[in-house]
Design an enzyme around this catalytic site. Structure first.
Site, PDB file in Angstrom:
ATOM      1  N   CYS A 116       0.700  -1.114  -0.010  1.00  0.00           N
ATOM      2  CA  CYS A 116      -0.018   0.038   0.135  1.00  0.00           C
ATOM      3  C   CYS A 116       0.894   1.098  -0.074  1.00  0.00           C
ATOM      4  O   CYS A 116       0.243   2.368  -0.279  1.00  0.00           O
ATOM      5  CB  CYS A 116      -0.894  -0.188   1.195  1.00  0.00           C
ATOM      6  SG  CYS A 116      -1.880  -1.305   1.236  1.00  0.00           S
ATOM      7  N   HIS A 256      -3.160   7.110   3.308  1.00  0.00           N
ATOM      8  CA  HIS A 256      -3.578   5.843   2.640  1.00  0.00           C
ATOM      9  C   HIS A 256      -5.176   5.374   3.146  1.00  0.00           C
ATOM     10  O   HIS A 256      -5.103   5.701   4.394  1.00  0.00           O
ATOM     11  CB  HIS A 256      -2.491   4.578   2.692  1.00  0.00           C
ATOM     12  CG  HIS A 256      -3.022   3.365   2.461  1.00  0.00           C
ATOM     13  ND1 HIS A 256      -3.785   3.031   1.280  1.00  0.00           N
ATOM     14  CD2 HIS A 256      -3.174   2.261   3.221  1.00  0.00           C
ATOM     15  CE1 HIS A 256      -4.007   1.767   1.289  1.00  0.00           C
ATOM     16  NE2 HIS A 256      -3.782   1.222   2.412  1.00  0.00           N
ATOM     17  N   ASN A 286     -10.243  -0.078   0.248  1.00  0.00           N
ATOM     18  CA  ASN A 286      -8.606  -0.099   0.562  1.00  0.00           C
ATOM     19  C   ASN A 286      -8.300  -0.562  -0.958  1.00  0.00           C
ATOM     20  O   ASN A 286      -8.355  -1.468  -1.247  1.00  0.00           O
ATOM     21  CB  ASN A 286      -8.297  -0.876   1.448  1.00  0.00           C
ATOM     22  CG  ASN A 286      -6.738  -0.663   1.750  1.00  0.00           C
ATOM     23  OD1 ASN A 286      -6.277  -0.321   0.867  1.00  0.00           O
ATOM     24  ND2 ASN A 286      -6.079  -1.094   2.658  1.00  0.00           N
TER      25      ASN A 286
HETATM   26  N1  COA Z   1     -18.419  -8.786   9.650  1.00  0.00           N
HETATM   27  C1  COA Z   1     -18.776  -9.160  11.098  1.00  0.00           C
HETATM   28  N2  COA Z   1     -18.041  -9.417  12.055  1.00  0.00           N
HETATM   29  C2  COA Z   1     -16.718  -9.375  11.857  1.00  0.00           C
HETATM   30  C3  COA Z   1     -16.130  -9.145  10.449  1.00  0.00           C
HETATM   31  C4  COA Z   1     -17.107  -8.792   9.552  1.00  0.00           C
HETATM   32  N3  COA Z   1     -16.752  -8.316   7.995  1.00  0.00           N
HETATM   33  N4  COA Z   1     -14.774  -9.220  10.549  1.00  0.00           N
HETATM   34  C5  COA Z   1     -14.411  -9.501  11.670  1.00  0.00           C
HETATM   35  N5  COA Z   1     -15.664 -10.047  12.485  1.00  0.00           N
HETATM   36  C6  COA Z   1     -15.566 -10.042  14.044  1.00  0.00           C
HETATM   37  C7  COA Z   1     -14.751 -10.781  14.532  1.00  0.00           C
HETATM   38  O1  COA Z   1     -14.811 -12.303  14.116  1.00  0.00           O
HETATM   39  C8  COA Z   1     -14.714 -10.740  15.918  1.00  0.00           C
HETATM   40  O2  COA Z   1     -15.741 -11.477  16.329  1.00  0.00           O
HETATM   41  P1  COA Z   1     -15.156 -12.348  17.883  1.00  0.00           P
HETATM   42  O3  COA Z   1     -15.170 -11.425  18.814  1.00  0.00           O
HETATM   43  O4  COA Z   1     -16.797 -12.924  17.955  1.00  0.00           O
HETATM   44  O5  COA Z   1     -14.011 -12.962  17.496  1.00  0.00           O
HETATM   45  C9  COA Z   1     -15.125  -9.308  15.887  1.00  0.00           C
HETATM   46  O6  COA Z   1     -15.781  -8.944  14.843  1.00  0.00           O
HETATM   47  C10 COA Z   1     -14.148  -8.244  16.113  1.00  0.00           C
HETATM   48  O7  COA Z   1     -13.158  -8.575  15.281  1.00  0.00           O
HETATM   49  P2  COA Z   1     -11.809  -7.643  15.263  1.00  0.00           P
HETATM   50  O8  COA Z   1     -10.818  -8.080  14.248  1.00  0.00           O
HETATM   51  O9  COA Z   1     -11.272  -7.538  16.856  1.00  0.00           O
HETATM   52  O10 COA Z   1     -12.408  -6.249  15.055  1.00  0.00           O
HETATM   53  P3  COA Z   1     -11.695  -5.054  14.863  1.00  0.00           P
HETATM   54  O11 COA Z   1     -12.524  -3.922  15.644  1.00  0.00           O
HETATM   55  O12 COA Z   1     -10.070  -4.973  14.938  1.00  0.00           O
HETATM   56  O13 COA Z   1     -11.766  -4.444  13.059  1.00  0.00           O
HETATM   57  C11 COA Z   1     -10.573  -4.496  11.094  1.00  0.00           C
HETATM   58  C12 COA Z   1     -11.132  -5.325  12.229  1.00  0.00           C
HETATM   59  C13 COA Z   1      -9.755  -5.482  10.169  1.00  0.00           C
HETATM   60  C14 COA Z   1     -11.409  -3.701  10.569  1.00  0.00           C
HETATM   61  C15 COA Z   1      -9.608  -3.875  11.662  1.00  0.00           C
HETATM   62  O14 COA Z   1      -8.582  -4.518  12.432  1.00  0.00           O
HETATM   63  C16 COA Z   1      -8.459  -2.986  10.797  1.00  0.00           C
HETATM   64  O15 COA Z   1      -9.083  -2.310  10.047  1.00  0.00           O
HETATM   65  N6  COA Z   1      -7.255  -3.330  10.811  1.00  0.00           N
HETATM   66  C17 COA Z   1      -6.412  -2.824   9.788  1.00  0.00           C
HETATM   67  C18 COA Z   1      -6.669  -3.583   8.376  1.00  0.00           C
HETATM   68  C19 COA Z   1      -5.874  -2.545   7.313  1.00  0.00           C
HETATM   69  O16 COA Z   1      -5.825  -1.578   7.311  1.00  0.00           O
HETATM   70  N7  COA Z   1      -5.360  -3.524   6.519  1.00  0.00           N
HETATM   71  C20 COA Z   1      -4.648  -2.901   5.348  1.00  0.00           C
HETATM   72  C21 COA Z   1      -3.333  -2.530   5.806  1.00  0.00           C
HETATM   73  S1  COA Z   1      -2.598  -1.688   4.294  1.00  0.00           S
END
Ligand code: COA
Length: 331
Positions: A116, A256, A286
């Site tokens: 990215c 980004h 993204n």
């Molecule tokens: N829909 C519904 N529930 C979802 C889900 C979705 N698409 N994806 C994950 N969940 C659930 C998980 O399974 C978890 O459930 P559990 O508690 O029963 O295990 C719960 O939601 C929380 O998951 P978590 O991963 O802790 O959520 P989060 O608040 O950290 O958000 C992201 C997840 C991916 C949105 C966040 O971590 C993020 O944006 N990270 C950075 C990613 C990024 O920018 N990547 C690109 C880099 S260039």
């Protein structure tokens, strides 16, 4: 010491595929909800490349717009740097495909992969060729088909990414505008938190994926979130320091576009209002390295940028990588 030449953006272009994938459509693909996606990411829809379409085609669309916008012909371009982590082919490079399809016969061409952060890396590489007098006009094109490296049974990643292309022409400028400072960095020791295997995958990477899905993204979302929130603020502060510019002097930050919560977090750490942070992820998702040049083209077309404005671009991504640049807008 004053550099003999400066490098400035003199044209922008972008292209998003027509096909939309909305949050409600995703609800019928994986167990998720529009409410969850909007609340956790800010994303409402993303664009998806049709199966039959090469990524190179949208890279060309964005490139031609940028070249026209700069008032140049493809024959004026002396170097094409493409950034992508989702190319059509390993060889030919995306840059060579763009060169062939645009008829930029006088251009050398190669690809950069910094995930990215690819656009920021490509810009800093291009800047060197301009500042040392080798070239006058360089095309930088960032294009991504993230949908082709996404596992649409993995709800943790498939709601985040989209496809698109953005391009700029980087030219020799002599009016004091252009790139003032840039920072590139990497944290390869943490590279295993965001991976897309290709010809080899470690046992851990195979275990992390659904069976048979080797060439897809896997990500430890919370690790990436923590890294991103910290590094966006750090890289922004460091590039300001390098350029000797205060935050008050910055018109916009173009980060980004990964997650609205990461942008809010970075704004908080920088003690600035969200009004200063440009965002379009609500309807693009993204799009990896394409996200910043797409934003620049949008902002330029909306008339938000005028010559002499100071802006910052800042990115993080797989690798892990990060980078930022401070520019005085040249157009
Ligand atoms: N829909 C519904 N529930 C979802 C889900 C979705 N698409 N994806 C994950 N969940 C659930 C998980 O399974 C978890 O459930 P559990 O508690 O029963 O295990 C719960 O939601 C929380 O998951 P978590 O991963 O802790 O959520 P989060 O608040 O950290 O958000 C992201 C997840 C991916 C949105 C966040 O971590 C993020 O944006 N990270 C950075 C990613 C990024 O920018 N990547 C690109 C880099 S260039």
């Amino acid at each position: 010491m004053m550099k003999p030449y400066r490098a400035g953006i003199t044209g922008t272009g972008s292209f998003l595929p027509e096909k939309k994938l909305t949050n409600s459509q995703l609800e019928s693909i994986v167990e998720t909800s529009d409410e969850w996606i909007v609340k956790r990411t800010g994303i409402r829809e993303r664009r998806i490349l049709e199966d039959f379409a090469p990524l190179a085609d949208i890279a060309v669309e964005a490139s031609v717009k940028a070249i026209n916008d700069a008032g140049l012909s493809p024959l004026d371009i002396e170097l094409i740097i493409a950034s992508t982590c989702s190319p059509d082919y390993l060889s030919p490079s995306l840059a060579c495909m763009v060169q062939g399809k645009t008829g930029a016969k006088n251009a050398a061409a190669f690809d950069v992969n910094a995930a990215c952060t690819g656009f920021v890396y490509a810009l800093q590489i291009g800047r060197q060729f301009i500042e040392n007098g080798t070239y006058k006009n360089i095309l930088i094109v960032s294009a991504e088909a993230m949908s082709r490296v996404t596992d649409f049974t993995d709800r943790k990643t498939c709601v985040l990414f989209g496809d698109g292309a953005g391009a700029v022409v980087l030219s020799r400028v002599d009016d004091g505008t252009g790139i003032d400072a840039a920072i590139l960095g990497a944290a390869g020791e943490n590279g295993d938190v965001l991976t897309i295997p290709l010809l080899y995958a470690s046992d851990t990477d195979i275990q992390n994926r659904n069976e048979g899905k080797k060439q897809v993204i896997w990500m430890d979302g919370s690790e990436v979130f923590t890294f991103a929130s910290r590094i966006m603020a750090e890289a922004t502060k460091n590039v300001l320091n390098n350029a000797g510019v205060e935050m008050e002097g910055i018109k916009y930050i173009f980060p980004h576009q990964a997650n609205m919560r990461i942008l809010q977090n970075a704004a908080k750490r920088l003690d600035i209002s969200m009004d200063k942070i440009y965002s379009n992820l609500e309807y693009t998702g993204n799009i990896s390295s394409a996200s910043i040049p797409v934003c620049l083209d949008e902002a330029s077309n909306k008339g938000l940028l005028k010559k002499g404005d100071k802006i910052i671009i800042v990115a993080f991504g797989g690798g892990l990588t990060y980078g930022s640049a401070l520019l005085t807008w040249s157009m």
